[in-house]
Design a protein around this motif. Structure first.
Motif, PDB file in Angstrom:
ATOM      1  N   ILE A  88      -8.662  33.598  54.800  1.00  0.00           N
ATOM      2  CA  ILE A  88      -9.246  32.471  55.524  1.00  0.00           C
ATOM      3  C   ILE A  88      -8.624  32.354  56.912  1.00  0.00           C
ATOM      4  N   GLY A  89      -7.281  32.451  56.977  1.00  0.00           N
ATOM      5  CA  GLY A  89      -6.585  32.329  58.254  1.00  0.00           C
ATOM      6  C   GLY A  89      -6.972  33.427  59.224  1.00  0.00           C
ATOM      7  N   SER A  90      -7.020  34.659  58.746  1.00  0.00           N
ATOM      8  CA  SER A  90      -7.360  35.790  59.617  1.00  0.00           C
ATOM      9  C   SER A  90      -8.810  35.730  60.077  1.00  0.00           C
ATOM     10  N   SER A  91      -9.705  35.286  59.199  1.00  0.00           N
ATOM     11  CA  SER A  91     -11.125  35.250  59.550  1.00  0.00           C
ATOM     12  C   SER A  91     -11.441  34.198  60.597  1.00  0.00           C
ATOM     13  N   ALA A  92     -10.504  33.279  60.853  1.00  0.00           N
ATOM     14  CA  ALA A  92     -10.738  32.255  61.872  1.00  0.00           C
ATOM     15  C   ALA A  92     -11.052  32.891  63.215  1.00  0.00           C
ATOM     16  N   PHE A  93     -10.412  34.026  63.501  1.00  0.00           N
ATOM     17  CA  PHE A  93     -10.603  34.655  64.796  1.00  0.00           C
ATOM     18  C   PHE A  93     -11.910  35.456  64.845  1.00  0.00           C
ATOM     19  N   VAL A  94     -12.395  35.861  63.678  1.00  0.00           N
ATOM     20  CA  VAL A  94     -13.734  36.443  63.608  1.00  0.00           C
ATOM     21  C   VAL A  94     -14.765  35.370  63.939  1.00  0.00           C
ATOM     22  N   LEU A  95     -14.555  34.176  63.420  1.00  0.00           N
ATOM     23  CA  LEU A  95     -15.482  33.079  63.673  1.00  0.00           C
ATOM     24  C   LEU A  95     -15.455  32.673  65.143  1.00  0.00           C
ATOM     25  N   ILE A  96     -14.267  32.702  65.755  1.00  0.00           N
ATOM     26  CA  ILE A  96     -14.183  32.381  67.176  1.00  0.00           C
ATOM     27  C   ILE A  96     -14.946  33.425  67.991  1.00  0.00           C
ATOM     28  N   PHE A  97     -14.785  34.692  67.614  1.00  0.00           N
ATOM     29  CA  PHE A  97     -15.526  35.748  68.311  1.00  0.00           C
ATOM     30  C   PHE A  97     -17.025  35.546  68.149  1.00  0.00           C
ATOM     31  N   THR A  98     -17.446  35.217  66.946  1.00  0.00           N
ATOM     32  CA  THR A  98     -18.869  34.981  66.696  1.00  0.00           C
ATOM     33  C   THR A  98     -19.351  33.754  67.450  1.00  0.00           C
ATOM     34  N   TYR A  99     -18.494  32.729  67.503  1.00  0.00           N
ATOM     35  CA  TYR A  99     -18.840  31.516  68.254  1.00  0.00           C
ATOM     36  C   TYR A  99     -19.122  31.842  69.716  1.00  0.00           C
ATOM     37  N   LEU A 111     -26.083  42.186  61.504  1.00  0.00           N
ATOM     38  CA  LEU A 111     -24.852  42.872  61.903  1.00  0.00           C
ATOM     39  C   LEU A 111     -23.638  42.374  61.121  1.00  0.00           C
ATOM     40  N   GLY A 112     -23.543  41.057  60.934  1.00  0.00           N
ATOM     41  CA  GLY A 112     -22.381  40.501  60.248  1.00  0.00           C
ATOM     42  C   GLY A 112     -22.326  40.859  58.777  1.00  0.00           C
ATOM     43  N   THR A 113     -23.474  40.827  58.115  1.00  0.00           N
ATOM     44  CA  THR A 113     -23.498  41.145  56.688  1.00  0.00           C
ATOM     45  C   THR A 113     -23.155  42.610  56.440  1.00  0.00           C
ATOM     46  N   LEU A 114     -23.750  43.502  57.227  1.00  0.00           N
ATOM     47  CA  LEU A 114     -23.483  44.932  57.041  1.00  0.00           C
ATOM     48  C   LEU A 114     -22.094  45.328  57.533  1.00  0.00           C
ATOM     49  N   GLY A 115     -21.602  44.641  58.556  1.00  0.00           N
ATOM     50  CA  GLY A 115     -20.338  45.039  59.164  1.00  0.00           C
ATOM     51  C   GLY A 115     -19.109  44.334  58.634  1.00  0.00           C
ATOM     52  N   ALA A 116     -19.245  43.465  57.625  1.00  0.00           N
ATOM     53  CA  ALA A 116     -18.104  42.695  57.119  1.00  0.00           C
ATOM     54  C   ALA A 116     -16.922  43.567  56.692  1.00  0.00           C
ATOM     55  N   PRO A 117     -17.130  44.672  55.946  1.00  0.00           N
ATOM     56  CA  PRO A 117     -15.972  45.501  55.568  1.00  0.00           C
ATOM     57  C   PRO A 117     -15.246  46.102  56.770  1.00  0.00           C
ATOM     58  N   MET A 118     -15.997  46.530  57.768  1.00  0.00           N
ATOM     59  CA  MET A 118     -15.375  47.111  58.957  1.00  0.00           C
ATOM     60  C   MET A 118     -14.600  46.045  59.732  1.00  0.00           C
ATOM     61  N   ALA A 135     -10.830  35.819  71.085  1.00  0.00           N
ATOM     62  CA  ALA A 135     -10.841  36.221  69.682  1.00  0.00           C
ATOM     63  C   ALA A 135     -10.385  37.663  69.511  1.00  0.00           C
ATOM     64  N   ILE A 136     -10.848  38.549  70.404  1.00  0.00           N
ATOM     65  CA  ILE A 136     -10.440  39.953  70.327  1.00  0.00           C
ATOM     66  C   ILE A 136      -8.930  40.092  70.469  1.00  0.00           C
ATOM     67  N   VAL A 137      -8.370  39.269  71.343  1.00  0.00           N
ATOM     68  CA  VAL A 137      -6.910  39.289  71.529  1.00  0.00           C
ATOM     69  C   VAL A 137      -6.202  38.925  70.239  1.00  0.00           C
ATOM     70  N   TYR A 138      -6.676  37.885  69.565  1.00  0.00           N
ATOM     71  CA  TYR A 138      -6.033  37.517  68.293  1.00  0.00           C
ATOM     72  C   TYR A 138      -6.281  38.572  67.224  1.00  0.00           C
ATOM     73  N   TRP A 139      -7.419  39.210  67.301  1.00  0.00           N
ATOM     74  CA  TRP A 139      -7.680  40.360  66.440  1.00  0.00           C
ATOM     75  C   TRP A 139      -6.597  41.416  66.685  1.00  0.00           C
ATOM     76  N   GLY A 140      -6.356  41.689  67.971  1.00  0.00           N
ATOM     77  CA  GLY A 140      -5.324  42.661  68.324  1.00  0.00           C
ATOM     78  C   GLY A 140      -3.947  42.223  67.873  1.00  0.00           C
ATOM     79  N   LEU A 141      -3.661  40.937  68.011  1.00  0.00           N
ATOM     80  CA  LEU A 141      -2.371  40.420  67.541  1.00  0.00           C
ATOM     81  C   LEU A 141      -2.218  40.621  66.035  1.00  0.00           C
ATOM     82  N   LEU A 142      -3.302  40.350  65.305  1.00  0.00           N
ATOM     83  CA  LEU A 142      -3.249  40.529  63.846  1.00  0.00           C
ATOM     84  C   LEU A 142      -2.994  41.987  63.486  1.00  0.00           C
ATOM     85  N   LYS A 143      -3.705  42.883  64.165  1.00  0.00           N
ATOM     86  CA  LYS A 143      -3.605  44.306  63.831  1.00  0.00           C
ATOM     87  C   LYS A 143      -2.258  44.897  64.220  1.00  0.00           C
TER      88      LYS A 143
END
Length: 449
Positions: free
Chosen positions: A59-70, A117-124, A255-263
């Motif tokens: 849930i915490g990590s996906s927050a930044f996916v939602l920000i990117f989508t937003y 895109l979101g449904t098919l790309g969720a695992p990636m 959001a991409i930046v936080y994605w990068g921070l997570l990775k």
């Protein structure tokens, strides 16, 4: 046409006089509904702790996916907002209705694209967050469900922005109160009673939002005279997207930046740091950031309407009047984070390691809350004027620097999680100073979006 114009009159009043009362009349409801919007993340963080630490990390990590989508939603919300504000200030209900109809049309096209895109790309997407094992499985399930039911998420910021741009923050406040209340009821029922786990959290959020958005659209139809005939391109969609795209790109890069921070930095330090970031970002800053954002939205609405009425002097005075209030809010948030961080983070976890890391986040981020408040106000003024390119250039480069800076502080310099939090602080200082300087210069009062 006369009928539609007559319906629009309640929101085509004379311009409000300069002063704290008109600003607070917008800022306070805006802050409350912004808090209620973020309340969805707080509710998810609270109720998901009974499932597992892995689900909480997801849930915490996906927050930044939602920000990117937003960010994709923001193309239409941030693009239409200043134009609708100027049309309101200029007493042009036809232009306002046309702008709103085209923005909704664009949002509907975007919804169909995101669902696929979101449904098919969720695992990636999950893989790029650096999650593994059960955390990755939970995150994928959560994202797929959100994207399949994403229409309310896409329309919410556009509905909110339209009301605020017309000078009324009360409808979004009431709608978000209703939505969050429904979410609080539905989330535990679907997660625990229905046994859906993390899927239940996603469904509860979008069902609740869907009801609020539906009512909001009915209200906008009555106020503006909007019809289905308006939901088509009429020559303004490109203009809307031109204004909204810089804001959207800024949010996307954030959001991409936080994605990068997570990775690169957060996930390598362990699941407990993932969960701590989710608690700190979604729960703690989810309570204080809406205060700054509410003031930002109020100032943006006033500045846009004053500029539409050809009163740049009043637009400038709005910033000067709001600055002391932003300072007070920032100082209050800093004190709360520093002195109450340990007690507040304990509400969201029983895990000792997660609690320790989340408390450290709160104490360190206390040092940047004042600057974050200043940044939000400056950004609101610039965005309200339609000067979204300046917002982009004084946000994105500093956000991008966070990724290598956090890695440097965390690993080569050995500060681990605290180094990540300090990298966020340092770049916040820079963004606040540059955006404030841009507002002080005043070029935003002369542009035509």
């Amino acid at each position: 046409m006369a009928k539609h114009e007559g319906q629009a009159q309640p929101y085509l009043e004379p311009l409000p006089p300069i002063g704290l009362r008109p600003l607070l009349a917008l800022a306070i409801p805006s802050a409350v509904f912004a808090f209620l919007t973020n309340g969805f993340r707080i509710v998810d963080q609270y109720f998901i702790q009974g499932v597992s630490v892995e689900a909480q990390a997801a849930i915490g990590s996906s927050a930044f996916v939602l920000i990117f989508t937003y960010a994709t939603f923001e193309v239409f919300a941030a693009g239409a907002g200043p134009l609708i504000a100027r049309a309101t200030g200029a007493h042009d209900p036809l232009a306002r209705r046309t702008l709103l109809g085209e923005a909704i049309y664009g949002a509907l096209l975007l919804t169909m694209l995101l669902m696929v895109l979101g449904t098919l790309g969720a695992p990636m997407i999950t893989h790029t967050l650096g999650l593994e094992g059960q955390s990755a499985i939970e995150c994928t399930r959560y994202l797929r469900t959100l994207f399949l039911t994403i229409l309310p998420l896409v329309l919410t910021p556009l509905v909110d922005q339209t009301f605020i741009s017309m000078g009324s923050a009360r409808p979004p406040l009431l709608l978000h109160t209703l939505s969050l209340g429904l979410n609080i009821i539905l989330t535990p029922l679907l997660i625990h009673e229905a046994g859906l786990g993390i899927v239940g959290a996603a469904l509860a959020s979008n069902i609740a939002r869907g009801i609020g958005v539906g009512i909001g659209l009915i209200l906008l139809k009555r106020i503006t005279g909007l019809t289905f005939e308006d939901l088509k391109p009429r020559g303004q969609l490109r203009r809307i997207m031109r204004i909204g795209t810089p804001m959207a790109l800024g949010t996307a890069f954030f959001a991409i930046v936080y994605w990068g921070l997570l990775k690169t930095s957060v996930s390598p330090l362990g699941t407990h740091v993932n969960a701590a970031l989710g608690i700190g970002f979604s729960a703690l800053e989810g309570c204080t950031w809406p205060l700054f954002h509410g003031l930002s939205l109020g100032a943006a609405s006033l500045a846009g309407r004053y500029l539409g009425a050809r009163r740049p002097d009043l637009a400038r005075r709005t910033f000067h009047m709001a600055l002391p209030l932003a300072t007070l809010l920032g100082l209050a948030a800093s004190l709360i984070f520093f002195f109450a961080g340990e007690a507040l983070t304990a509400l969201f976890t029983d895990d000792i390691a997660v609690h320790r890391a989340a408390t450290e986040y709160a104490v360190i981020l206390a040092a940047s809350q004042l600057f974050l408040a200043w940044e939000a106000l400056s950004e609101g003024i610039l965005a309200g004027a339609g000067d979204t390119r300046t917002v982009f250039w004084y946000s994105t480069p500093f956000n991008l620097i966070r990724v290598p800076l956090a890695w440097l502080f965390a690993f080569p310099m050995g500060f681990e999680a605290s180094g990540i939090w300090w990298a966020i602080n340092v770049t916040t200082y820079a963004k606040a100073l540059f955006k404030g300087w841009a507002v002080w210069q005043g070029r935003w009062t002369t542009i035509e979006p």
